[in-house]
Design an enzyme around this catalytic site. Sequence first.
Site, PDB file in Angstrom:
ATOM      1  N   GLU A   1      -9.192 -10.205  -2.618  1.00 51.22           N
ATOM      2  CA  GLU A   1      -8.272  -9.411  -1.801  1.00 51.22           C
ATOM      3  C   GLU A   1      -8.654  -9.470  -0.326  1.00 51.22           C
ATOM      4  O   GLU A   1      -7.788  -9.508   0.550  1.00 51.22           O
ATOM      5  CB  GLU A   1      -8.263  -7.958  -2.273  1.00 51.22           C
ATOM      6  CG  GLU A   1      -7.539  -7.739  -3.591  1.00 51.22           C
ATOM      7  CD  GLU A   1      -6.043  -8.038  -3.485  1.00 51.22           C
ATOM      8  OE1 GLU A   1      -5.501  -8.003  -2.368  1.00 51.22           O
ATOM      9  OE2 GLU A   1      -5.427  -8.325  -4.534  1.00 51.22           O
TER      10      GLU A   1
ATOM     11  N   GLU B   1      -0.267  -7.365   8.671  1.00 50.87           N
ATOM     12  CA  GLU B   1      -1.279  -7.567   9.685  1.00 50.87           C
ATOM     13  C   GLU B   1      -2.527  -6.748   9.330  1.00 50.87           C
ATOM     14  O   GLU B   1      -2.434  -5.617   8.870  1.00 50.87           O
ATOM     15  CB  GLU B   1      -0.761  -7.154  11.059  1.00 50.87           C
ATOM     16  CG  GLU B   1       0.008  -5.834  11.058  1.00 50.87           C
ATOM     17  CD  GLU B   1       0.367  -5.381  12.474  1.00 50.87           C
ATOM     18  OE1 GLU B   1      -0.253  -5.861  13.424  1.00 50.87           O
ATOM     19  OE2 GLU B   1       1.282  -4.536  12.589  1.00 50.87           O
TER      20      GLU B   1
ATOM     21  N   PRO C   1      -4.945  11.397 -11.531  1.00 47.70           N
ATOM     22  CA  PRO C   1      -3.676  11.015 -12.171  1.00 47.70           C
ATOM     23  C   PRO C   1      -2.524  10.872 -11.181  1.00 47.70           C
ATOM     24  O   PRO C   1      -1.619  10.074 -11.387  1.00 47.70           O
ATOM     25  CB  PRO C   1      -3.425  12.169 -13.145  1.00 47.70           C
ATOM     26  CG  PRO C   1      -4.765  12.745 -13.412  1.00 47.70           C
ATOM     27  CD  PRO C   1      -5.547  12.592 -12.146  1.00 47.70           C
ATOM     28  N   ASP C   2      -2.563  11.631 -10.082  1.00 41.64           N
ATOM     29  CA  ASP C   2      -1.435  11.604  -9.152  1.00 41.64           C
ATOM     30  C   ASP C   2      -1.742  10.816  -7.881  1.00 41.64           C
ATOM     31  O   ASP C   2      -1.052  10.956  -6.881  1.00 41.64           O
ATOM     32  CB  ASP C   2      -1.052  13.032  -8.773  1.00 41.64           C
ATOM     33  CG  ASP C   2      -2.213  13.757  -8.101  1.00 41.64           C
ATOM     34  OD1 ASP C   2      -3.345  13.240  -8.158  1.00 41.64           O
ATOM     35  OD2 ASP C   2      -1.990  14.825  -7.518  1.00 41.64           O
TER      36      ASP C   2
ATOM     37  N   GLU D   1      -5.924 -10.813   2.234  1.00 41.10           N
ATOM     38  CA  GLU D   1      -5.293  -9.878   3.168  1.00 41.10           C
ATOM     39  C   GLU D   1      -5.880  -9.922   4.559  1.00 41.10           C
ATOM     40  O   GLU D   1      -5.259  -9.485   5.521  1.00 41.10           O
ATOM     41  CB  GLU D   1      -5.383  -8.445   2.620  1.00 41.10           C
ATOM     42  CG  GLU D   1      -4.638  -8.271   1.310  1.00 41.10           C
ATOM     43  CD  GLU D   1      -4.233  -6.820   1.098  1.00 41.10           C
ATOM     44  OE1 GLU D   1      -4.216  -6.062   2.075  1.00 41.10           O
ATOM     45  OE2 GLU D   1      -3.950  -6.468  -0.049  1.00 41.10           O
TER      46      GLU D   1
ATOM     47  N   GLY E   1      -6.504  -4.130  -0.304  1.00 36.55           N
ATOM     48  CA  GLY E   1      -6.769  -4.037  -1.733  1.00 36.55           C
ATOM     49  C   GLY E   1      -5.606  -4.560  -2.533  1.00 36.55           C
ATOM     50  O   GLY E   1      -4.583  -4.938  -1.971  1.00 36.55           O
TER      51      GLY E   1
END
Lengths: 235, 235
Positions: free
Chosen positions: B62, B117, B85-86, B66, B46
């Site tokens: 992505e 990888e 939020p965290d 990747e 991502g």
Amino acid sequence: MEYRSEFPVFYLTVDVVVFAVLDGALAVLVVRRGEDPYAGRWALPGGFVGDGEELLDAARRELVEETGIVGDGLALEQLKTFGAPDRDRRPHRVVSVAYLAVTPHAEATTAGTDAEEAVWRPVDEVAGTLAFDHDEILATARERVASKLEYTRLGRSFLPPEFTLAQLRGVYEAVWGLDIDPGNFQRKLRSARDFLESTGASAKPAGGRGRPAEVFRPIGEPFDKLATPIFRSAM
Amino acid sequence: MEYRSEFPVFYLTVDVVVFAVLDGALAVLVVRRGEDPYAGRWALPGGFVGDGEELLDAARRELVEETGIVGDGLALEQLKTFGAPDRDRRPHRVVSVAYLAVTPHAEATTAGTDAEEAVWRPVDEVAGTLAFDHDEILATARERVASKLEYTRLGRSFLPPEFTLAQLRGVYEAVWGLDIDPGNFQRKLRSARDFLESTGASAKPAGGRGRPAEVFRPIGEPFDKLATPIFRSAM
DNA sequence: TCAAAAGTGTTTTTTTTACACCCATGC
DNA sequence: GCATGGGTGTAAAAAAAACACTTTTGA
């Protein structure tokens, strides 16, 4: 820090599609926009996500602020995120996380605390007329809620904590837009495991006439899957 | 304009859960993180959404960057948005739109163009070990793909453009983790409308031994709903 | 007593399941 | 020939659908 310059930033909103069944038809809650863009047009209730605020909390907050609906009896779940680059006319990118909500409190909601009026409208009437990409969001929500009635316990969330099978049948008929055989519906729903629980009480039927109906209570969470689906068919 | 000061801004990422069936087991594509946070840990592929970029395009990009997976034969659909939020340790809010992908190209993907990888791992092995909130995303994706096999055409996306019913049965068995009666599977899938089409050709069976199998082609889009679901059961 | 709605019975049809059996090929 | 996997047949069981019928109430 260094990310602030490397990557683009976004504004995040939540939009909530709140469904209820009114007069035997699926209805959605819409608000009239007070400011540009789309001033005066109908739109889904929603607004910007706050600093450090959970997305689900933002949806709940907007619902209270714009429509007066509180969480009591409300089923609320994430629907889909809409992020087309041109979905907002304003000069910055606004991505919206849409939520699907179902409520039994279809009456006590017209009085919002915000300036905008929030009103219930039959889905068939507002479909195709909303601001932003809200028509697309509404269409997605409509499909989703019809599916959820088949394989989750969501149907009961359209009704108060105690209800009859005839009322529940009315929900299924309204959302699916078809007539259901009362007898077969009765058997099917009574035999569904962990879905309904009889209260022992009985209630007068809709028209005043007719045999009183057994009153039921829901068991389990609205969005949990049913062991055996309730198929979308005439029964 | 005035909004820039009124409302908080967010960074937006896409994370992609790519599934394949390898050696009869459901496998997921993971990448080793090169930098903090979670440097050295496995994570879902991502990255950040670009300026003016469609969310779906960002997911596709992505995946190519990747993992080297290209869109050919790939089924890709939005899964859910994760915005606690965290959820990111970094000092600014990062909201991630997760995508679900299914691919038949499980071999030609280990060589990513990025430094990290990308490897296929059985879902059962990586579940519970991923960076960020990717364990939760993976669990959501796993449930979703099992459901989608029941009521959409997605199952075929695990296989090349031409395949046998035995191969398809292997997909269902791997994703659902149960044994399916070959005969009943055969009948059920052949009778499903607008799902499979015979090519007329035949293919040698898995072990080299045995009667050659009829070869099929998919009909319709991967995420379209089936008229009659394929139920999750031993058959 | 009659109409209306709730709920049960019953029959037909369809679908699911289990499993026996035949088919086509490689060794 | 025989083992192996592909594919069909078949009968029992379960579920869905259609619809007749009984129950219980208000007018």
